[in-house]
Design an enzyme around this catalytic site. Structure first.
Site, PDB file in Angstrom:
ATOM      1  N   ASP A   1     -54.789 -67.509 -33.867  1.00  0.00           N
ATOM      2  CA  ASP A   1     -56.170 -67.827 -34.225  1.00  0.00           C
ATOM      3  C   ASP A   1     -56.857 -66.566 -34.734  1.00  0.00           C
ATOM      4  OD1 ASP A   1     -59.154 -68.290 -33.758  1.00  0.00           O
ATOM      5  OD2 ASP A   1     -58.342 -70.249 -33.225  1.00  0.00           O
ATOM      6  N   ILE A   2     -57.655 -66.690 -35.796  1.00  0.00           N
ATOM      7  CA  ILE A   2     -58.315 -65.504 -36.356  1.00  0.00           C
ATOM      8  C   ILE A   2     -59.514 -65.057 -35.508  1.00  0.00           C
ATOM      9  CG2 ILE A   2     -57.557 -65.938 -38.723  1.00  0.00           C
ATOM     10  CD1 ILE A   2     -60.427 -66.947 -39.308  1.00  0.00           C
TER      11      ILE A   2
ATOM     12  N   ASN B   1     -59.459 -80.217 -29.629  1.00  0.00           N
ATOM     13  CA  ASN B   1     -60.855 -80.579 -29.860  1.00  0.00           C
ATOM     14  C   ASN B   1     -60.867 -81.730 -30.851  1.00  0.00           C
ATOM     15  OD1 ASN B   1     -61.795 -78.412 -28.255  1.00  0.00           O
ATOM     16  ND2 ASN B   1     -61.647 -77.025 -29.984  1.00  0.00           N
TER      17      ASN B   1
ATOM     18  N   GLY C   1     -66.404 -79.242 -30.926  1.00  0.00           N
ATOM     19  CA  GLY C   1     -66.043 -77.929 -31.451  1.00  0.00           C
ATOM     20  C   GLY C   1     -64.955 -77.930 -32.504  1.00  0.00           C
ATOM     21  N   GLN C   2     -64.512 -79.099 -32.952  1.00  0.00           N
ATOM     22  CA  GLN C   2     -63.499 -79.123 -34.006  1.00  0.00           C
ATOM     23  C   GLN C   2     -64.153 -78.706 -35.313  1.00  0.00           C
ATOM     24  OE1 GLN C   2     -61.532 -82.900 -34.732  1.00  0.00           O
ATOM     25  NE2 GLN C   2     -59.944 -81.943 -35.968  1.00  0.00           N
TER      26      GLN C   2
ATOM     27  N   HIS D   1     -54.716 -80.194 -34.421  1.00  0.00           N
ATOM     28  CA  HIS D   1     -54.166 -78.918 -33.983  1.00  0.00           C
ATOM     29  C   HIS D   1     -54.406 -78.717 -32.495  1.00  0.00           C
ATOM     30  CE1 HIS D   1     -58.328 -78.021 -35.202  1.00  0.00           C
ATOM     31  NE2 HIS D   1     -58.317 -76.994 -34.358  1.00  0.00           N
TER      32      HIS D   1
ATOM     33  N   HIS E   1     -54.763 -75.809 -29.508  1.00  0.00           N
ATOM     34  CA  HIS E   1     -54.997 -74.408 -29.180  1.00  0.00           C
ATOM     35  C   HIS E   1     -54.160 -74.101 -27.937  1.00  0.00           C
ATOM     36  CE1 HIS E   1     -58.807 -73.885 -31.552  1.00  0.00           C
ATOM     37  NE2 HIS E   1     -58.803 -75.200 -31.444  1.00  0.00           N
TER      38      HIS E   1
END
Length: 119
Positions: A35-36, A92, A98-99, A105, A107
């Site tokens: 994750d960035i 999410n 919070g998506q 995907h 997390h």
């Protein structure tokens, strides 16, 4: 069409290689990358190569690929050595949860205390 790459989807562009990512694991059906904006020492996203807007639609349409995402999430946790201490897999669904990228995907979060409920 569900399952087909979407031209405006960031994660579809990562799958195709058009957008760079720090990929940590790939299979025929999934891609896992860092994750960035990590929220824990280990924060990896595991995505299906096929496009579905969220985990529920993926599970309904392609349950085997949904299972692949979960399996690879566990593999990533083991690879990052957070499996013994515990880790969280979060999906999410919807902007209210919070998506921000509407491509299913997971997390994978670990490497620090993950008290419940999350903040």
């Amino acid at each position: 069409m569900a399952g087909e790459p979407q031209a405006d989807c960031l994660f579809c562009k990562i799958v195709s290689g058009d957008v760079p990512a720090t990929v940590v694991k790939e299979t025929d059906t999934t891609v896992a990358f860092r994750d960035i904006n990590p929220q824990a020492p280990t924060h990896v996203l595991v995505i299906p190569r096929v496009h579905y807007p969220d985990a529920a639609s993926l599970a309904v349409a392609e349950p085997q690929i949904a299972a692949d995402v979960l399996r690879e999430a566990a593999e990533v946790a083991a690879q990052d050595k957070v499996d013994a201490g515990g880790y969280r897999i979060v999906f999410n669904t919807g902007s209210g949860a919070g998506q921000t990228v509407f491509h299913a995907h997971a997390h994978v979060l670990g490497g620090r205390g993950l008290n419940w409920p999350p903040g």
